[in-house]
Scaffold this motif. Structure first.
Motif, PDB file in Angstrom:
ATOM      1  N   VAL A  25       0.841  -1.206   0.000  1.00 33.17           N
ATOM      2  CA  VAL A  25       0.000   0.000   0.000  1.00 33.17           C
ATOM      3  C   VAL A  25       0.873   1.253   0.000  1.00 33.17           C
ATOM      4  CG1 VAL A  25      -1.749   1.287   1.279  1.00 33.17           C
ATOM      5  CG2 VAL A  25      -1.896  -1.200   1.132  1.00 33.17           C
ATOM      6  N   PHE A  26       2.039   1.174   0.674  1.00 39.88           N
ATOM      7  CA  PHE A  26       2.976   2.294   0.672  1.00 39.88           C
ATOM      8  C   PHE A  26       3.393   2.651  -0.753  1.00 39.88           C
ATOM      9  CE2 PHE A  26       7.487   3.529   0.447  1.00 39.88           C
ATOM     10  CZ  PHE A  26       7.410   4.778   1.045  1.00 39.88           C
ATOM     11  N   GLN A  27       3.662   1.626  -1.584  1.00 44.41           N
ATOM     12  CA  GLN A  27       4.051   1.885  -2.963  1.00 44.41           C
ATOM     13  C   GLN A  27       2.955   2.626  -3.725  1.00 44.41           C
ATOM     14  OE1 GLN A  27       7.017   1.390  -4.193  1.00 44.41           O
ATOM     15  NE2 GLN A  27       7.808   0.358  -2.378  1.00 44.41           N
ATOM     16  N   VAL A  28       1.721   2.275  -3.444  1.00 46.75           N
ATOM     17  CA  VAL A  28       0.587   2.943  -4.097  1.00 46.75           C
ATOM     18  C   VAL A  28       0.518   4.404  -3.685  1.00 46.75           C
ATOM     19  CG1 VAL A  28      -1.925   3.013  -4.318  1.00 46.75           C
ATOM     20  CG2 VAL A  28      -0.721   0.803  -4.304  1.00 46.75           C
ATOM     21  N   PHE A  29       0.629   4.654  -2.380  1.00 42.68           N
ATOM     22  CA  PHE A  29       0.525   6.016  -1.886  1.00 42.68           C
ATOM     23  C   PHE A  29       1.722   6.867  -2.296  1.00 42.68           C
ATOM     24  CE2 PHE A  29      -2.988   4.527   0.569  1.00 42.68           C
ATOM     25  CZ  PHE A  29      -3.705   5.655   0.950  1.00 42.68           C
ATOM     26  N   GLU A  30       2.898   6.253  -2.395  1.00 45.86           N
ATOM     27  CA  GLU A  30       4.084   7.035  -2.752  1.00 45.86           C
ATOM     28  C   GLU A  30       4.169   7.298  -4.257  1.00 45.86           C
ATOM     29  OE1 GLU A  30       8.863   7.129  -1.913  1.00 45.86           O
ATOM     30  OE2 GLU A  30       7.935   5.181  -2.281  1.00 45.86           O
ATOM     31  N   ASN A  31       3.969   6.265  -5.062  1.00 49.08           N
ATOM     32  CA  ASN A  31       4.261   6.374  -6.489  1.00 49.08           C
ATOM     33  C   ASN A  31       3.054   6.673  -7.366  1.00 49.08           C
ATOM     34  OD1 ASN A  31       7.097   5.651  -6.176  1.00 49.08           O
ATOM     35  ND2 ASN A  31       6.355   3.590  -5.706  1.00 49.08           N
ATOM     36  N   ILE A  32       1.848   6.430  -6.863  1.00 50.47           N
ATOM     37  CA  ILE A  32       0.642   6.683  -7.665  1.00 50.47           C
ATOM     38  C   ILE A  32      -0.170   7.845  -7.111  1.00 50.47           C
ATOM     39  CG2 ILE A  32      -1.525   5.688  -8.509  1.00 50.47           C
ATOM     40  CD1 ILE A  32      -0.174   2.940  -8.439  1.00 50.47           C
ATOM     41  N   LEU A  33      -0.477   7.779  -5.816  1.00 48.93           N
ATOM     42  CA  LEU A  33      -1.293   8.834  -5.210  1.00 48.93           C
ATOM     43  C   LEU A  33      -0.470  10.024  -4.737  1.00 48.93           C
ATOM     44  CD1 LEU A  33      -3.704   6.597  -3.083  1.00 48.93           C
ATOM     45  CD2 LEU A  33      -4.073   7.541  -5.378  1.00 48.93           C
ATOM     46  N   PRO A  81       1.160  11.379   4.567  1.00 51.22           N
ATOM     47  CA  PRO A  81      -0.053  11.002   5.309  1.00 51.22           C
ATOM     48  C   PRO A  81      -0.155   9.494   5.547  1.00 51.22           C
ATOM     49  CG  PRO A  81      -0.594  12.584   3.609  1.00 51.22           C
ATOM     50  CD  PRO A  81       0.832  12.176   3.372  1.00 51.22           C
ATOM     51  N   TYR A  82       0.239   8.711   4.551  1.00 51.32           N
ATOM     52  CA  TYR A  82       0.185   7.261   4.728  1.00 51.32           C
ATOM     53  C   TYR A  82       1.166   6.808   5.794  1.00 51.32           C
ATOM     54  CZ  TYR A  82       0.783   2.298   4.056  1.00 51.32           C
ATOM     55  OH  TYR A  82       0.867   0.942   4.282  1.00 51.32           O
ATOM     56  N   LEU A  83       2.397   7.318   5.742  1.00 52.88           N
ATOM     57  CA  LEU A  83       3.407   6.907   6.723  1.00 52.88           C
ATOM     58  C   LEU A  83       2.972   7.245   8.143  1.00 52.88           C
ATOM     59  CD1 LEU A  83       6.798   7.795   5.002  1.00 52.88           C
ATOM     60  CD2 LEU A  83       5.839   5.532   5.450  1.00 52.88           C
ATOM     61  N   ILE A  84       2.375   8.412   8.316  1.00 54.09           N
ATOM     62  CA  ILE A  84       1.897   8.800   9.645  1.00 54.09           C
ATOM     63  C   ILE A  84       0.816   7.830  10.121  1.00 54.09           C
ATOM     64  CG2 ILE A  84       0.649  10.567  10.941  1.00 54.09           C
ATOM     65  CD1 ILE A  84       2.056  12.652   9.199  1.00 54.09           C
ATOM     66  N   THR A  85      -0.134   7.539   9.237  1.00 56.67           N
ATOM     67  CA  THR A  85      -1.251   6.662   9.599  1.00 56.67           C
ATOM     68  C   THR A  85      -0.776   5.255   9.930  1.00 56.67           C
ATOM     69  OG1 THR A  85      -2.734   7.913   8.152  1.00 56.67           O
ATOM     70  CG2 THR A  85      -3.448   5.713   8.828  1.00 56.67           C
ATOM     71  N   VAL A  86       0.043   4.673   9.048  1.00 58.13           N
ATOM     72  CA  VAL A  86       0.468   3.285   9.258  1.00 58.13           C
ATOM     73  C   VAL A  86       1.405   3.179  10.456  1.00 58.13           C
ATOM     74  CG1 VAL A  86       2.553   3.249   7.796  1.00 58.13           C
ATOM     75  CG2 VAL A  86       1.119   1.193   7.995  1.00 58.13           C
ATOM     76  N   THR A  87       2.194   4.209  10.725  1.00 60.09           N
ATOM     77  CA  THR A  87       3.081   4.195  11.890  1.00 60.09           C
ATOM     78  C   THR A  87       2.275   4.216  13.178  1.00 60.09           C
ATOM     79  OG1 THR A  87       4.858   5.312  10.675  1.00 60.09           O
ATOM     80  CG2 THR A  87       4.962   5.378  13.078  1.00 60.09           C
ATOM     81  N   VAL A  88       1.233   5.018  13.214  1.00 59.73           N
ATOM     82  CA  VAL A  88       0.370   5.088  14.400  1.00 59.73           C
ATOM     83  C   VAL A  88      -0.315   3.742  14.634  1.00 59.73           C
ATOM     84  CG1 VAL A  88      -1.742   6.122  15.343  1.00 59.73           C
ATOM     85  CG2 VAL A  88      -0.002   7.579  14.295  1.00 59.73           C
ATOM     86  N   LEU A  89      -0.810   3.122  13.575  1.00 58.62           N
ATOM     87  CA  LEU A  89      -1.504   1.840  13.712  1.00 58.62           C
ATOM     88  C   LEU A  89      -0.545   0.747  14.201  1.00 58.62           C
ATOM     89  CD1 LEU A  89      -3.730   1.873  10.492  1.00 58.62           C
ATOM     90  CD2 LEU A  89      -4.472   2.179  12.867  1.00 58.62           C
ATOM     91  N   TRP A  90       0.643   0.691  13.613  1.00 56.10           N
ATOM     92  CA  TRP A  90       1.614  -0.306  14.053  1.00 56.10           C
ATOM     93  C   TRP A  90       2.091  -0.029  15.470  1.00 56.10           C
ATOM     94  CZ3 TRP A  90       2.567  -5.002  12.687  1.00 56.10           C
ATOM     95  CH2 TRP A  90       2.340  -5.434  11.383  1.00 56.10           C
ATOM     96  N   ALA A  91       2.257   1.242  15.815  1.00 55.30           N
ATOM     97  CA  ALA A  91       2.683   1.592  17.174  1.00 55.30           C
ATOM     98  C   ALA A  91       1.655   1.129  18.195  1.00 55.30           C
ATOM     99  CB  ALA A  91       2.905   3.096  17.284  1.00 55.30           C
ATOM    100  N   ALA A  92       0.375   1.252  17.856  1.00 57.69           N
ATOM    101  CA  ALA A  92      -0.686   0.802  18.762  1.00 57.69           C
ATOM    102  C   ALA A  92      -0.611  -0.714  18.940  1.00 57.69           C
ATOM    103  CB  ALA A  92      -2.050   1.210  18.205  1.00 57.69           C
ATOM    104  N   TYR A  93      -0.390  -1.432  17.843  1.00 54.14           N
ATOM    105  CA  TYR A  93      -0.296  -2.892  17.932  1.00 54.14           C
ATOM    106  C   TYR A  93       0.923  -3.308  18.749  1.00 54.14           C
ATOM    107  CZ  TYR A  93       0.507  -7.729  16.570  1.00 54.14           C
ATOM    108  OH  TYR A  93       0.733  -9.085  16.597  1.00 54.14           O
ATOM    109  N   VAL A  94       2.055  -2.684  18.491  1.00 54.63           N
ATOM    110  CA  VAL A  94       3.286  -3.018  19.205  1.00 54.63           C
ATOM    111  C   VAL A  94       3.132  -2.750  20.700  1.00 54.63           C
ATOM    112  CG1 VAL A  94       5.709  -2.347  19.534  1.00 54.63           C
ATOM    113  CG2 VAL A  94       4.800  -2.703  17.223  1.00 54.63           C
ATOM    114  N   THR A  95       2.536  -1.614  21.041  1.00 50.32           N
ATOM    115  CA  THR A  95       2.317  -1.272  22.449  1.00 50.32           C
ATOM    116  C   THR A  95       1.435  -2.315  23.129  1.00 50.32           C
ATOM    117  OG1 THR A  95       2.508   1.085  21.962  1.00 50.32           O
ATOM    118  CG2 THR A  95       1.426   0.487  24.029  1.00 50.32           C
ATOM    119  N   TRP A  96       0.389  -2.736  22.443  1.00 52.47           N
ATOM    120  CA  TRP A  96      -0.514  -3.748  23.002  1.00 52.47           C
ATOM    121  C   TRP A  96       0.219  -5.069  23.220  1.00 52.47           C
ATOM    122  CZ3 TRP A  96      -2.216  -8.428  20.808  1.00 52.47           C
ATOM    123  CH2 TRP A  96      -3.232  -9.074  21.538  1.00 52.47           C
TER     124      TRP A  96
END
Length: 202
Positions: free
Chosen positions: A26-34, A39-54
């Motif tokens: 999905v990162f490739q899509v957001f970086e090279n197409i959209l 914005p994608y990096l911020i969103t996915v980092t927050v989601l992964w950080a929440a999972y890692v913390t849990w």
């Protein structure tokens, strides 16, 4: 209905690997197409950080397994110091061969800031790919090239950078498998990456 023990044991590693691969795709899509990389990096980092913390809160020993504790720090540091010394000399010699130019003054900010991003990258590859492939019974001789290729593919479509990252990814995975600590690897990755950025990629 509960899952069979073997299925339950392998389900999480498979899901984590799939989630990392999906995040990268999905990162490739957001970086090279959209063209919405940040914005994608911020969103996915927050989601992964929440999972890692849990995971860290509810599973004792997870930090050590992921290489986020103090375990093996000295061994990892020694291996990374050797890798950095050899890598930086090779980069320096390459730079001398093509024409000397010193590092710009503002490169200090890259040296200081890049380790934050590199530990996120190394966590994705080492903690979530390498560790889980080990859990699934994949041999180390297979894990290393898989990790290296995935690290290179994350930098598509810059083929020169992909090549450099694939080679570097071999060493990062080998070091992690011998000494499970992310911090020295992330620092070595960041500083060699910075030198390569200025002196190899220009």
């Amino acid at each position: 209905m509960s899952l069979p023990p073997q299925t339950a044991t392998t389900l999480r590693p498979k899901l984590e690997i799939a989630a990392v691969l999906l995040s990268g795709l999905v990162f490739q899509v957001f970086e090279n197409i959209l063209h919405m990389k940040v914005p994608y990096l911020i969103t996915v980092t927050v989601l992964w950080a929440a999972y890692v913390t849990w995971r860290l809160r509810h599973h004792p020993g997870q930090a050590r397994e992921w290489g986020l504790g103090a375990h093996d720090f000295r061994k990892s540091f020694r291996l990374c110091a050797i890798t950095f010394a050899i890598g930086s000399v090779l980069i320096f010699l390459f730079h001398l061969a093509v024409g000397w130019q010193g590092l710009p003054v503002d490169s200090i900010w890259i040296f200081l800031g890049y380790p934050i991003w590199s530990i996120i990258q190394e966590f994705a590859v080492q903690s979530l790919i390498v560790v889980n492939l080990e859990k699934l019974g994949v041999r180390r001789a297979v894990i290393v090239p898989i990790a290296a290729v995935l690290f290179g593919l994350a930098h598509f479509p810059d083929f020169q950078l992909m090549g450099l990252c694939t080679v570097a990814g071999v060493f990062w995975a080998m070091i992690f498998l011998r000494a499970r600590n992310l911090y020295p690897i992330a620092l070595c990755h960041a500083w060699l990456g910075t030198l390569a950025f200025y002196w190899v990629l220009g």
